[in-house]
Design an enzyme around this catalytic site. Structure first.
Site, PDB file in Angstrom:
ATOM      1  CB  ALA A 157      -0.928  -0.037   1.199  1.00 14.70           C
ATOM      2  NE  ARG A 158       1.538   6.029  -1.770  1.00 15.14           N
ATOM      3  CZ  ARG A 158       1.360   5.389  -2.933  1.00 15.14           C
ATOM      4  NH1 ARG A 158       1.628   4.110  -3.035  1.00 15.14           N
ATOM      5  NH2 ARG A 158       0.953   6.024  -3.996  1.00 15.14           N
TER       6      ARG A 158
ATOM      7  CG  HIS B 201       6.724   2.137  -4.508  1.00 18.36           C
ATOM      8  ND1 HIS B 201       6.408   3.174  -3.672  1.00 18.36           N
ATOM      9  CD2 HIS B 201       5.574   1.860  -5.178  1.00 18.36           C
ATOM     10  CE1 HIS B 201       5.146   3.531  -3.846  1.00 18.36           C
ATOM     11  NE2 HIS B 201       4.612   2.739  -4.766  1.00 18.36           N
ATOM     12  CB  ILE B 202       8.619  -2.869  -8.528  1.00 20.15           C
ATOM     13  CG1 ILE B 202       8.761  -4.118  -7.629  1.00 20.15           C
ATOM     14  CG2 ILE B 202       9.920  -2.087  -8.596  1.00 20.15           C
ATOM     15  CD1 ILE B 202       9.684  -5.191  -8.207  1.00 20.15           C
TER      16      ILE B 202
ATOM     17  CD  GLU C 112       8.353   4.153  -1.071  1.00 25.54           C
ATOM     18  OE1 GLU C 112       8.012   3.156  -0.425  1.00 25.54           O
ATOM     19  OE2 GLU C 112       7.947   4.412  -2.211  1.00 25.54           O
TER      20      GLU C 112
HETATM   21  C1  8YV Z   1       3.375   4.303  -8.624  1.00 23.53           C
HETATM   22  C2  8YV Z   1       1.829   3.517  -6.763  1.00 23.53           C
HETATM   23  O1  8YV Z   1       4.191   3.725  -9.561  1.00 23.53           O
HETATM   24  O2  8YV Z   1       0.006   3.981  -8.150  1.00 23.53           O
HETATM   25  C3  8YV Z   1       0.481   4.057  -7.031  1.00 23.53           C
HETATM   26  O3  8YV Z   1      -0.143   4.580  -6.085  1.00 23.53           O
HETATM   27  O4  8YV Z   1       2.208   3.369  -5.649  1.00 23.53           O
HETATM   28  C4  8YV Z   1       2.706   3.152  -7.902  1.00 23.53           C
HETATM   29  O5  8YV Z   1       1.938   2.426  -8.819  1.00 23.53           O
HETATM   30  C5  8YV Z   1       4.220   5.170  -7.743  1.00 23.53           C
HETATM   31  O6  8YV Z   1       3.432   5.793  -6.759  1.00 23.53           O
HETATM   32  C6  8YV Z   1       4.922   6.261  -8.544  1.00 23.53           C
HETATM   33  O7  8YV Z   1       4.052   7.277  -8.894  1.00 23.53           O
END
Ligand code: 8YV
Length: 328
Positions: free
Chosen positions: A239-240, A287-288, A269
């Site tokens: 998520a985050r 974060h992929i 991050e």
């Molecule tokens: C993004 C993500 O690539 O879409 C999201 O919220 O976390 C990822 O898919 C990343 O945030 C870069 O913008």
């Protein structure tokens, strides 16, 4: 008539820049430099629009310094890098990229869950280090996915995608918790049962986090929540960063209070809490989750489409604060 000036704050597919250049006078960061907030503000000062990513924070200070700015199109579904209230107050539209990344991100959530529960990266490191000299009965024995109880915290589009994979593909017993309960038809399609957060934490064999980040979800999983989980449980965060207290998680992993974790997102991050780097029972990825080539291209094109729609038709495909559009 001169073209509107836009900033593309991070490097992106050249074909997308090419498309945008038909409509806009572009300054782009194809060198992919890391800009400070002051540098980003300076670059945005004379721009009417911005193509942003999750690393570009648009807050009240930035907005106050950039009165010409009318739209920020995020190449991400999450938009916690936007102060949306401040944007709305200043009449700046925010857009994101939902839907196009749902299935790819759910695939990755499942991949991370499997790698974590079945200790794939840990065992690969062992093999690469030349430590594999014989087979043994309990070598890297992990936990099962099929038939296990899958807990999902945050049951939006991606959470539902993970639920469908677990229930239909792996015969998992799916439980979830969310701010609001899903309608009966969606619950039936996902074969998912709504439970309160305590039951989710106590019952899940594998817990996947897919909720948006906000002040309310900050450290939704901390020491107290980790203590409620089964000692055999797996935790996955796609998520985050900030939803999990990374220091508390590293301690719980070190002390085997939960079995393992898979993390694609981190507090602060691209820095990673040093304690997470020293525990073996965690799978770490940078974060992929949305990073398949077709999906990243679709995300970039959707962000571009939002900019084009806005400047040519005063519309947007995926607006976050559409009230801004009707005010003009
Ligand atoms: C993004 C993500 O690539 O879409 C999201 O919220 O976390 C990822 O898919 C990343 O945030 C870069 O913008």
């Amino acid at each position: 008539m001169s073209k509107p000036r836009i900033l593309i704050a991070r490097a992106v597919f050249p074909a997308v820049i090419e498309r945008l250049s038909q409509y806009f006078d572009i300054e782009s960061n194809q060198a992919d430099e890391t800009w400070s907030k002051a540098q980003l503000t300076e670059k945005l000062r004379d721009k009417a629009g911005a193509f942003t990513t999750g690393s570009d924070r648009i807050d009240a200070d930035v907005l106050a310094a950039c009165p010409q700015l009318k739209i920020c199109a995020n190449m991400a579904v999450g938009y916690n890098n936007f102060d949306l209230d401040a944007m709305t107050a200043r009449g700046v539209l925010g857009t994101n990229t939902p839907d196009v990344l749902t299935e790819t991100t759910a695939d990755f959530g499942f991949a991370l869950l499997m790698a974590t529960a079945r200790r794939i990266t840990e065992s690969e490191h062992y093999l690469r280090a030349g430590q594999w000299t014989k087979w043994s009965y309990d070598m890297f024995a992990g936990s099962d996915i099929h038939g296990a109880t899958l807990g999902i915290l945050g049951m939006g589009r991606i959470g539902q995608g993970i639920a469908r994979r677990g229930a239909h593909g792996f015969g998992m017993n799916v439980i979830y918790h969310n701010r609001s309960r899903l309608d009966a038809a969606t619950e039936a399609e996902c074969k998912a049962r709504y439970v309160d957060k305590d039951e989710l934490l106590k019952t899940a064999d594998h817990l996947v986090l897919v909720l948006p980040y906000s002040a309310a979800s900050h450290h939704a999983i901390g020491a107290a929540e980790l203590a409620q989980m089964k000692p055999t449980a797996t935790l996955v965060n796609i998520a985050r960063g900030g939803i999990v207290d990374d220091a508390a998680l590293a301690a719980a992993l070190r002390d085997k209070r939960i079995a393992a974790a898979g993390l694609d997102v981190f507090e602060g991050e691209p820095k990673v809490h040093p304690d997470l780097l020293t525990v073996p029972n965690v799978v770490l990825t940078p974060h992929i989750a949305s990073a398949s080539v077709p999906t990243r291209l679709a995300m970039a094109n959707l962000a571009a489409d939002n900019l084009i729609e806005f400047f040519t038709k005063n519309k947007a495909l995926t607006p976050l604060n559409p009230q801004v559009l009707t005010r003009a």
